[in-house]
Each structure stands twice: as C-alpha cells, then as structure tokens.
Design a protein around this motif. Sequence first.
Motif, PDB file in Angstrom:
ATOM      1  N   VAL A 184      11.490   7.174  -9.186  1.00 17.07           N
ATOM      2  CA  VAL A 184      10.381   7.812  -8.091  1.00 17.07           C
ATOM      3  C   VAL A 184      11.134   8.271  -7.121  1.00 17.07           C
ATOM      4  O   VAL A 184      12.350   7.660  -6.533  1.00 17.07           O
ATOM      5  CB  VAL A 184       9.484   6.712  -7.606  1.00 17.07           C
ATOM      6  CG1 VAL A 184      10.188   5.730  -6.860  1.00 17.07           C
ATOM      7  CG2 VAL A 184       8.380   7.332  -7.018  1.00 17.07           C
ATOM      8  N   ARG A 185      10.896   9.303  -6.460  1.00 19.59           N
ATOM      9  CA  ARG A 185      11.321   9.944  -5.279  1.00 19.59           C
ATOM     10  C   ARG A 185      10.984   9.177  -3.960  1.00 19.59           C
ATOM     11  O   ARG A 185       9.739   8.988  -3.707  1.00 19.59           O
ATOM     12  CB  ARG A 185      11.160  11.389  -4.897  1.00 19.59           C
ATOM     13  CG  ARG A 185      12.132  12.269  -5.870  1.00 19.59           C
ATOM     14  CD  ARG A 185      13.529  12.038  -5.341  1.00 19.59           C
ATOM     15  NE  ARG A 185      13.899  12.595  -4.193  1.00 19.59           N
ATOM     16  CZ  ARG A 185      14.458  14.086  -4.061  1.00 19.59           C
ATOM     17  NH1 ARG A 185      15.021  14.747  -5.062  1.00 19.59           N
ATOM     18  NH2 ARG A 185      14.765  14.085  -2.835  1.00 19.59           N
ATOM     19  N   ALA A 186      11.652   8.317  -3.108  1.00 19.75           N
ATOM     20  CA  ALA A 186      11.326   7.794  -2.189  1.00 19.75           C
ATOM     21  C   ALA A 186      11.846   8.196  -0.839  1.00 19.75           C
ATOM     22  O   ALA A 186      12.070   7.497   0.084  1.00 19.75           O
ATOM     23  CB  ALA A 186      11.691   6.459  -2.185  1.00 19.75           C
ATOM     24  N   ASP A 187      11.726   9.594  -0.477  1.00 17.43           N
ATOM     25  CA  ASP A 187      12.426  10.051   0.807  1.00 17.43           C
ATOM     26  C   ASP A 187      11.442   9.657   1.922  1.00 17.43           C
ATOM     27  O   ASP A 187      10.212   9.826   1.894  1.00 17.43           O
ATOM     28  CB  ASP A 187      12.241  11.658   0.598  1.00 17.43           C
ATOM     29  CG  ASP A 187      13.104  12.157  -0.484  1.00 17.43           C
ATOM     30  OD1 ASP A 187      14.305  11.817  -0.525  1.00 17.43           O
ATOM     31  OD2 ASP A 187      12.668  12.761  -1.209  1.00 17.43           O
ATOM     32  N   GLY A 188      12.170   9.001   2.993  1.00 17.83           N
ATOM     33  CA  GLY A 188      11.458   8.419   3.923  1.00 17.83           C
ATOM     34  C   GLY A 188      11.014   7.073   3.926  1.00 17.83           C
ATOM     35  O   GLY A 188      10.495   6.468   4.847  1.00 17.83           O
ATOM     36  N   SER A 189      11.176   6.421   2.818  1.00 18.44           N
ATOM     37  CA  SER A 189      10.638   4.994   2.474  1.00 18.44           C
ATOM     38  C   SER A 189      11.740   4.405   1.536  1.00 18.44           C
ATOM     39  O   SER A 189      11.622   3.725   1.030  1.00 18.44           O
ATOM     40  CB  SER A 189       9.652   5.086   1.666  1.00 18.44           C
ATOM     41  OG  SER A 189       8.393   5.766   2.103  1.00 18.44           O
ATOM     42  N   SER A 190      13.175   4.715   2.055  1.00 19.30           N
ATOM     43  CA  SER A 190      14.160   4.090   1.473  1.00 19.30           C
ATOM     44  C   SER A 190      14.255   2.534   1.779  1.00 19.30           C
ATOM     45  O   SER A 190      14.934   1.937   0.960  1.00 19.30           O
ATOM     46  CB  SER A 190      15.630   4.683   1.751  1.00 19.30           C
ATOM     47  OG  SER A 190      15.780   4.655   3.368  1.00 19.30           O
ATOM     48  N   SER A 209       1.011  -1.273  -0.202  1.00 15.08           N
ATOM     49  CA  SER A 209       0.123   0.108  -0.097  1.00 15.08           C
ATOM     50  C   SER A 209       0.803   1.171   0.143  1.00 15.08           C
ATOM     51  O   SER A 209       0.494   2.281  -0.727  1.00 15.08           O
ATOM     52  CB  SER A 209      -0.817  -0.008   1.233  1.00 15.08           C
ATOM     53  OG  SER A 209      -1.894  -0.998   1.315  1.00 15.08           O
ATOM     54  N   ALA A 210       1.917   1.251   0.798  1.00 15.75           N
ATOM     55  CA  ALA A 210       2.626   2.358   1.099  1.00 15.75           C
ATOM     56  C   ALA A 210       3.658   2.670  -0.590  1.00 15.75           C
ATOM     57  O   ALA A 210       4.005   3.734  -0.934  1.00 15.75           O
ATOM     58  CB  ALA A 210       3.899   2.303   1.876  1.00 15.75           C
ATOM     59  N   ALA A 211       3.887   1.435  -1.065  1.00 12.05           N
ATOM     60  CA  ALA A 211       4.724   1.367  -2.258  1.00 12.05           C
ATOM     61  C   ALA A 211       3.651   1.946  -3.391  1.00 12.05           C
ATOM     62  O   ALA A 211       4.306   2.782  -4.288  1.00 12.05           O
ATOM     63  CB  ALA A 211       4.949   0.094  -2.745  1.00 12.05           C
ATOM     64  N   VAL A 219      15.029   7.190  -5.793  1.00  9.01           N
ATOM     65  CA  VAL A 219      15.818   8.181  -5.471  1.00  9.01           C
ATOM     66  C   VAL A 219      15.537   8.710  -4.013  1.00  9.01           C
ATOM     67  O   VAL A 219      14.250   8.948  -3.762  1.00  9.01           O
ATOM     68  CB  VAL A 219      15.970   9.501  -6.474  1.00  9.01           C
ATOM     69  CG1 VAL A 219      16.857  10.405  -6.196  1.00  9.01           C
ATOM     70  CG2 VAL A 219      15.894   8.903  -7.991  1.00  9.01           C
ATOM     71  N   TYR A 220      16.603   8.985  -3.367  1.00  7.84           N
ATOM     72  CA  TYR A 220      15.962   9.271  -1.697  1.00  7.84           C
ATOM     73  C   TYR A 220      17.258  10.149  -1.104  1.00  7.84           C
ATOM     74  O   TYR A 220      18.459   9.924  -1.624  1.00  7.84           O
ATOM     75  CB  TYR A 220      15.706   8.137  -1.017  1.00  7.84           C
ATOM     76  CG  TYR A 220      16.528   7.101  -0.576  1.00  7.84           C
ATOM     77  CD1 TYR A 220      17.352   7.218   0.212  1.00  7.84           C
ATOM     78  CD2 TYR A 220      16.447   6.337  -1.655  1.00  7.84           C
ATOM     79  CE1 TYR A 220      18.409   6.159   0.401  1.00  7.84           C
ATOM     80  CE2 TYR A 220      17.282   4.975  -1.556  1.00  7.84           C
ATOM     81  CZ  TYR A 220      18.214   4.993  -0.502  1.00  7.84           C
ATOM     82  OH  TYR A 220      18.985   4.010  -0.399  1.00  7.84           O
ATOM     83  N   MET A 221      16.897  10.856  -0.378  1.00  8.99           N
ATOM     84  CA  MET A 221      18.047  11.542   0.610  1.00  8.99           C
ATOM     85  C   MET A 221      18.547  10.617   1.484  1.00  8.99           C
ATOM     86  O   MET A 221      17.951  10.130   2.347  1.00  8.99           O
ATOM     87  CB  MET A 221      17.787  12.994   1.286  1.00  8.99           C
ATOM     88  CG  MET A 221      17.100  14.219   0.293  1.00  8.99           C
ATOM     89  SD  MET A 221      18.740  14.891  -0.787  1.00  8.99           S
ATOM     90  CE  MET A 221      19.731  15.328   0.544  1.00  8.99           C
ATOM     91  N   GLN A 222      19.928  10.502   1.559  1.00 10.76           N
ATOM     92  CA  GLN A 222      20.680   9.867   2.630  1.00 10.76           C
ATOM     93  C   GLN A 222      21.499  10.649   3.363  1.00 10.76           C
ATOM     94  O   GLN A 222      22.633  10.950   2.825  1.00 10.76           O
ATOM     95  CB  GLN A 222      21.375   8.386   1.980  1.00 10.76           C
ATOM     96  CG  GLN A 222      22.023   7.512   3.037  1.00 10.76           C
ATOM     97  CD  GLN A 222      22.566   6.422   2.217  1.00 10.76           C
ATOM     98  OE1 GLN A 222      23.725   6.618   1.601  1.00 10.76           O
ATOM     99  NE2 GLN A 222      22.277   5.344   2.462  1.00 10.76           N
ATOM    100  N   ARG A 223      21.350  11.130   4.382  1.00  2.62           N
ATOM    101  CA  ARG A 223      22.055  11.952   5.277  1.00  2.62           C
ATOM    102  C   ARG A 223      21.953  13.269   4.515  1.00  2.62           C
ATOM    103  O   ARG A 223      20.933  13.860   4.023  1.00  2.62           O
ATOM    104  CB  ARG A 223      23.205  11.589   5.552  1.00  2.62           C
ATOM    105  CG  ARG A 223      23.118  10.238   6.707  1.00  2.62           C
ATOM    106  CD  ARG A 223      24.790  10.083   6.871  1.00  2.62           C
ATOM    107  NE  ARG A 223      25.382   9.324   6.136  1.00  2.62           N
ATOM    108  CZ  ARG A 223      25.095   7.823   6.012  1.00  2.62           C
ATOM    109  NH1 ARG A 223      24.313   7.237   6.788  1.00  2.62           N
ATOM    110  NH2 ARG A 223      25.659   7.239   5.045  1.00  2.62           N
ATOM    111  N   ASN A 224      23.278  13.778   4.012  1.00  2.38           N
ATOM    112  CA  ASN A 224      23.185  15.107   3.335  1.00  2.38           C
ATOM    113  C   ASN A 224      23.286  14.767   1.729  1.00  2.38           C
ATOM    114  O   ASN A 224      23.566  15.661   0.989  1.00  2.38           O
ATOM    115  CB  ASN A 224      24.057  15.904   3.689  1.00  2.38           C
ATOM    116  CG  ASN A 224      23.864  16.499   4.914  1.00  2.38           C
ATOM    117  OD1 ASN A 224      22.775  16.649   5.422  1.00  2.38           O
ATOM    118  ND2 ASN A 224      24.785  16.872   5.908  1.00  2.38           N
ATOM    119  N   ASN A 225      23.176  13.498   1.201  1.00  4.34           N
ATOM    120  CA  ASN A 225      23.566  13.230   0.018  1.00  4.34           C
ATOM    121  C   ASN A 225      22.063  12.727  -0.803  1.00  4.34           C
ATOM    122  O   ASN A 225      21.339  12.046  -0.197  1.00  4.34           O
ATOM    123  CB  ASN A 225      24.545  12.031  -0.275  1.00  4.34           C
ATOM    124  CG  ASN A 225      25.975  12.420   0.378  1.00  4.34           C
ATOM    125  OD1 ASN A 225      26.349  13.633   0.027  1.00  4.34           O
ATOM    126  ND2 ASN A 225      26.528  11.813   1.211  1.00  4.34           N
TER     127      ASN A 225
END
Length: 365
Positions: A279-285, A254-256, A311-317
């Motif tokens: 897709v951006r998956a910030d918070g759902s890596s 469902s989240a996916a 694609v997602y943010m990992q720390r500052n990257n």
Amino acid sequence: MTVRWPKRKWRRMCSLGLILRGGRGFRSDAALEAIAKAAEDRVQNLVLYNYPSFSGAFSALFAHLFHSRLNLPCLLLPFSSVEPFRVEDLCIDGLERVYLLDFLGPKGYAAQLAQRNICEVIGFDHRKSVLPLIKEDHPKKVTFYADLDKSSSTAVYEYFSSKLVEMKPVGGEVASLLNSEEQDRLKIVLKYIEDMDLRQWSLPDITAFRIGLNEWHSKLNCIINPYMYEQQLLEISATDLISKGNSYISARQSAANKLLDKVFRVWLGRGFYGECLAVRADGSSNMSDEIGKQLSVKSAAAGLRPIGAVVYMQRNNLKMCLRSTDSATDTSEIAKAYGGGGSASSSSFIIRMDEYNKWLSVNKP
C-alpha cells in the motif's frame, strides 16, 4: 598544581556549580539552583527519581507526600541517565538521607554518595540488571530494595506508607499517604504501571493504558513542572487513560482502513523474493508498522508471502517498509539486498523509483 579547599568551602562551591566537571555543564540551571538552595537551608532529605520513568515519577509522588505529611524539608530531583548527577554535584551540608527511586545508579554510586555526605542511602529498583549491584559489598549506610516481582512505584508506596504509620504525626491520627478515594484510584494505576514495568502485558486494555499515559512523559520533571504531584499524578485515572488510548487506537485504525482499501501486489525483488500485498502511505508513514502487520495477515490469507509492504515518500526518496507476523519469515534478507536493514519481522530500505516500478504487478488483488 592541585587546588585544595577546606571541606566546607568545597561543599559550598560544589553546590553552587563553581567547579568545572570535565568540561560538561550541569544538567539544568533550575536543578543547580535547587541544589544550591538546599545546601543553604541544610536540607536533610534528598530524593532522586528515575526520569523519564512513570514508576520513578510515582515513586517521587509518594516520597513527596510522605515528607509533606511530616513537614520534613526534602529536595526532589529527576535523575536522567543521559546526563546524570555526579556525586560531587550533590554536596549538601547536613544531608542525612538520600533516596534513589526506580534506579540504583552506576557501580559504586550509592556508596560514594553515602561516604561523601556521611548519610544513609536507600535505593529501590525492580530490574534484573541491578542484581550484580545488590550482591556487591556496601557500606552499612547503604540499603537496596530490589524485588523482581514488584515495580519500584509499588514498593516505594508500601515503604513510605509503612514509615508514615510508624512515625505517627502529631495529633495521634492514623497516618496515610492517600485518602480512600485516591487509594482506590491509584491502586489500579500502579497495577497497570507494574504490568508494563515487569513486561507482563496481561491486564485488559494495557495497550490503551500505555498509549494514554504517553502524553505524560513531558510532565515528569518536577523542577520545571511544579504541578506534577497534587494537581497531576495524584489525579490520574486509569479509566481516563484507557479511554484516551482507545480513542487514539480507533482513530488510527480508521485511518489505516482507508489505506487498506487501496492495496495492490508487488513482486519483491522483481519476483525473486515472491509476491506480497502493498500500500502507498504517503502522509501516513507513522502508521507503517501497524498497517504493515495487517497487510502481512491479508497477504497470507490471499495465498501470497506473509509480508506487508508499506511504501511512502521520505523527503525525496521512496522508502519501503516490510512487516511480517509470521515467525518463519525474514523480511530483513530483502531489505539488506537493497542496502537497508532491520529485524526478521520489521525492516526497511530506500528504493529507486525505476526499480520500484519493476516490482509492481499488473494483477490486482
């Protein structure tokens, strides 16, 4: 100068952990105390089970039930390959029998145990990697049971069940490790564990079963979890585990799906490696693998490369994970070109934001 103690004193000091072992401490104080007490009580039976293995844990359950039914003192310990017990750790006067459940130990381990303690050693395993150990010469007191078509937990259950019948406890009643209800329930559990151990993955809902079973990893140490046997492993139900696993799968799907409704196109390597869905998956890596695989299928259906980019943010990257369900596609060539790595079907790398912006397509799917 080498210090030599009388044999009895050496055994006592080994059990109390008073001899330094190459600067490495014992695996745990609780296990050390258990061995010391077993030495004081002259316990005759020692069981070491593979930890954290479910086949090892259930094997330990059956060993525990066997010795409990016959009122035989027995010390059970989890054996971790990360920091394994050394032979000298297990100096117990009067020890008659050592069981190695779901592992056989490194080369020569069983033979050294038998020789040091002058006892019988019985080992169970189901892995192809143990075949060279099986073929080696062993002392007569060492017996290995290795069946590549049967998980260790099933083999151990059959072994102790048979032994219990042979020994016939006082009273003359027919002996059994499990009552009829437990037999029916655990028989199914053991079949699923065997399906995983043998890498067959053929039973219905095996993935859900594995997911449901995962939460038990933290409960497989009998030293710190005294409820592991009767109140936990003995009560496990395959139906309950599959239900929990399916609920987990459903929630993640469902989240996916919410993320998959927001796909866009990217030009891989500014288009040098073609175009795919992303897709951006910030918070759902933590869902990058399953989302990436589904994107791969959608991307191929859209006439693009069979690659899914998450694609997602990992720390500052900014991190990009590439997945493909197409055996002819190698995502790692893209990842390696940008300082990352992985396998053909699964790879990842860190990408600068300005570079990433140049990969975005102005066309929407």
